[in-house]
Scaffold this active site. Structure first.
Site, PDB file in Angstrom:
ATOM      1  N   SER A   1      -5.735  10.550  -1.195  1.00 38.22           N
ATOM      2  CA  SER A   1      -5.801  11.327  -2.442  1.00 38.22           C
ATOM      3  C   SER A   1      -5.056  10.622  -3.562  1.00 38.22           C
ATOM      4  O   SER A   1      -4.380   9.631  -3.352  1.00 38.22           O
ATOM      5  CB  SER A   1      -5.225  12.708  -2.221  1.00 38.22           C
ATOM      6  OG  SER A   1      -3.888  12.633  -1.786  1.00 38.22           O
TER       7      SER A   1
ATOM      8  N   THR B   1       0.867  -1.192   0.000  1.00 41.46           N
ATOM      9  CA  THR B   1       0.000   0.000   0.000  1.00 41.46           C
ATOM     10  C   THR B   1       0.902   1.240   0.000  1.00 41.46           C
ATOM     11  O   THR B   1       1.364   1.666  -1.043  1.00 41.46           O
ATOM     12  CB  THR B   1      -0.977   0.006   1.196  1.00 41.46           C
ATOM     13  OG1 THR B   1      -0.251  -0.252   2.403  1.00 41.46           O
ATOM     14  CG2 THR B   1      -2.055  -1.040   1.022  1.00 41.46           C
TER      15      THR B   1
ATOM     16  N   ASN C   1       0.503  10.526   5.566  1.00 40.13           N
ATOM     17  CA  ASN C   1      -0.806  10.178   6.120  1.00 40.13           C
ATOM     18  C   ASN C   1      -1.865  11.227   5.831  1.00 40.13           C
ATOM     19  O   ASN C   1      -3.057  10.918   5.737  1.00 40.13           O
ATOM     20  CB  ASN C   1      -0.672   9.911   7.620  1.00 40.13           C
ATOM     21  CG  ASN C   1      -0.110   8.529   7.895  1.00 40.13           C
ATOM     22  OD1 ASN C   1      -0.821   7.543   7.805  1.00 40.13           O
ATOM     23  ND2 ASN C   1       1.177   8.468   8.184  1.00 40.13           N
TER      24      ASN C   1
ATOM     25  N   THR D   1      -0.445  -2.756  11.254  1.00 40.09           N
ATOM     26  CA  THR D   1      -1.145  -2.756   9.961  1.00 40.09           C
ATOM     27  C   THR D   1      -0.260  -3.444   9.024  1.00 40.09           C
ATOM     28  O   THR D   1       0.533  -2.815   8.368  1.00 40.09           O
ATOM     29  CB  THR D   1      -1.372  -1.383   9.398  1.00 40.09           C
ATOM     30  OG1 THR D   1      -2.531  -0.904   9.929  1.00 40.09           O
ATOM     31  CG2 THR D   1      -1.696  -1.413   7.941  1.00 40.09           C
TER      32      THR D   1
ATOM     33  N   GLU E   1       6.669   4.849   7.377  1.00 35.98           N
ATOM     34  CA  GLU E   1       6.319   6.071   6.656  1.00 35.98           C
ATOM     35  C   GLU E   1       7.177   7.248   7.125  1.00 35.98           C
ATOM     36  O   GLU E   1       7.085   7.691   8.266  1.00 35.98           O
ATOM     37  CB  GLU E   1       4.838   6.374   6.847  1.00 35.98           C
ATOM     38  CG  GLU E   1       3.958   5.372   6.115  1.00 35.98           C
ATOM     39  CD  GLU E   1       2.491   5.465   6.473  1.00 35.98           C
ATOM     40  OE1 GLU E   1       1.681   4.915   5.709  1.00 35.98           O
ATOM     41  OE2 GLU E   1       2.151   6.056   7.506  1.00 35.98           O
TER      42      GLU E   1
ATOM     43  N   LYS F   1       3.975  -6.733   4.222  1.00 44.54           N
ATOM     44  CA  LYS F   1       3.703  -5.354   3.827  1.00 44.54           C
ATOM     45  C   LYS F   1       3.327  -4.554   5.054  1.00 44.54           C
ATOM     46  O   LYS F   1       2.794  -5.078   6.041  1.00 44.54           O
ATOM     47  CB  LYS F   1       2.600  -5.253   2.775  1.00 44.54           C
ATOM     48  CG  LYS F   1       1.206  -5.695   3.182  1.00 44.54           C
ATOM     49  CD  LYS F   1       0.363  -4.742   3.991  1.00 44.54           C
ATOM     50  CE  LYS F   1       0.302  -3.357   3.390  1.00 44.54           C
ATOM     51  NZ  LYS F   1      -0.542  -2.466   4.307  1.00 44.54           N
TER      52      LYS F   1
END
Length: 409
Positions: free
Chosen positions: A409, A156, A404, A193, A280, A182
């Site tokens: 978008s 993702t 995040n 997650t 991230e 992942k």
């Protein structure tokens, strides 16, 4: 880019006899990307799983748990990215079941023999027409994909595919272990997650594999955290196809059992750490070790208090040796009778705090030198007992907020 992570090459990832892979570009969320993966497993494969503890768990998690409990013998897995199918109520459950039914019909199985997984945006329904068309394509391509395709198809916000593979001499021959994972954000133990799939051609009984999967998860995927958020879709699956005749683990007491277990755990740990390295916006890979705790729960409380602290994590991003923030996190971790005069704090090999106060020989430039590194170890000694734990985490950067904020978008 990930912190000190070497992106795997397809030729480094060994095929696992008894596992066939197929993928599709179904445009679940974005065009021209692999987003549906099907795995077909040989008859007789043992399969065990560990799932999120989030009470708002997604429809695929609920279906997987029911199908594993049915004990019909799992023969296939189907995974989609782009949409988590979480927070979708009865329609979400119906969509997850329809997906397993579709795979089952194509492969001549019962729906209970298929596990379904989804990852992506929460509170949105699956585009079922595109997903089921993708399942058709993935099944048609079974046996043509490799493990790097599999790692790519489940991404993702990951910036790189995550995979690991080894072959080990064991018993009467050789055993293969290959896995993919992942995850990059919304990462917290129990589980994160993340999706993780680990396959071996060793023969392992269902009872032993179920025990091992929980224990391995606790030592790997349940020891990573990026932002402290427990997601709705987390799943970790181990598959043992039994196609290698090298070993046959039925009780866990066999001479080869310990080596096989430790090898599986080592691969799971690499896959879990890869998630942290690709966190991230991460610029630092941080190991937090707590020693001298009175019990395992104490050790975990302190480790996660440090690993989850925004003040600690932003200090690491800035390479700022503002190490009082770490001591503050130790103090509020929830040990009500903690004796601060017994606390020792190390940053790398530097002894920062002794007996609850600044070490008289500590100099700021020593801490600065460690904080400038891409990989940092924080070690805390509580002076309360013999228990210890280790957690892996990241810093917080500007990019974490941007990623995040822009995710949908």
């Amino acid at each position: 880019m990930p912190v000190n992570y070497q992106v795997p090459q397809a030729q480094q990832l060994h095929p696992v006899p008894g596992v066939e892979l197929g993928y599709a570009m179904a445009h679940i969320r974005k065009p021209n990307r692999k987003d549906v993966l099907v795995m077909r497993l040989a008859e007789g494969t043992s399969v065990a799983g560990v799932f999120t503890t989030n009470r708002f768990c997604a429809a695929p998690v609920q279906v997987c748990q029911a199908h594993l409990a049915a004990a019909q013998g799992v023969r296939a897995l189907v995974i989609n990215t782009g949409c988590a199918n979480a927070g979708t109520g009865e329609r979400g459950l119906a969509d997850a079941r329809a997906t397993t039914a579709k795979v089952a019909s194509l492969l001549g199985l019962s729906a209970e023999q298929v596990l379904v997984f989804s990852t992506g945006v929460i509170l949105e329904n699956l585009p079922m027409e595109r997903l089921l068309n993708g399942v058709d394509q993935a099944v048609a391509g079974l046996g043509q994909a490799d493990w790097l395709d599999a790692a790519t198809a489940i991404m993702t916000t990951d910036t790189v595919p995550k995979a690991s593979s080894i072959r080990i001499p064991l018993g009467q021959g050789e055993v293969t272990i290959t896995g993919v994972s992942k995850g990059a954000g919304m990462i917290r133990p129990n589980m994160a997650t993340m999706l993780g799939y680990l396959a071996t051609d060793a023969a392992i009984s269902q009872a032993v594999l179920s025990q091992w999967t929980r224990s391995i998860a606790d030592a790997s995927f349940n020891r990573i955290t990026i932002d402290g958020d427990t997601s709705t879709n987390d799943s970790f699956i181990i598959m043992a196809t039994g196609q290698s005749k090298a070993v046959n683990i039925q009780t866990g007491q066999e001479p080869e059992a310990k080596v096989l277990y430790e090898s599986l755990k080592a691969q799971a740990t690499l896959l879990a750490q890869a998630i942290v390295r690709d966190g991230e916006g991460a610029t630092k890979f941080i190991t937090v070790t707590v020693e001298g705790a009175g019990n395992d729960d104490e050790a975990a409380k302190v480790a996660y208090a440090i690993a989850h602290s925004p003040l600690v994590k932003t200090a690491f991003f800035a390479s700022d040796p503002n190490l009082g923030r770490i001591l503050a996190a130790v103090g509020y971790a929830g040990i009500t009778d903690l004796d601060q005069t017994r606390i020792q704090l190390y940053l790398g090999d530097v002894h920062v705090a002794r007996d609850g106060g600044r070490h008289p020989d500590y100099r700021e430039e020593q801490g600065q030198a460690v904080m400038n590194q891409a990989e940092i170890t924080v070690r805390v000694q509580l002076g309360r007992g013999q228990h210890a734990t280790t957690v892996w985490t990241t810093d917080f950067s500007h990019d974490y907020v941007s990623i995040n904020a822009d995710y949908r978008s």
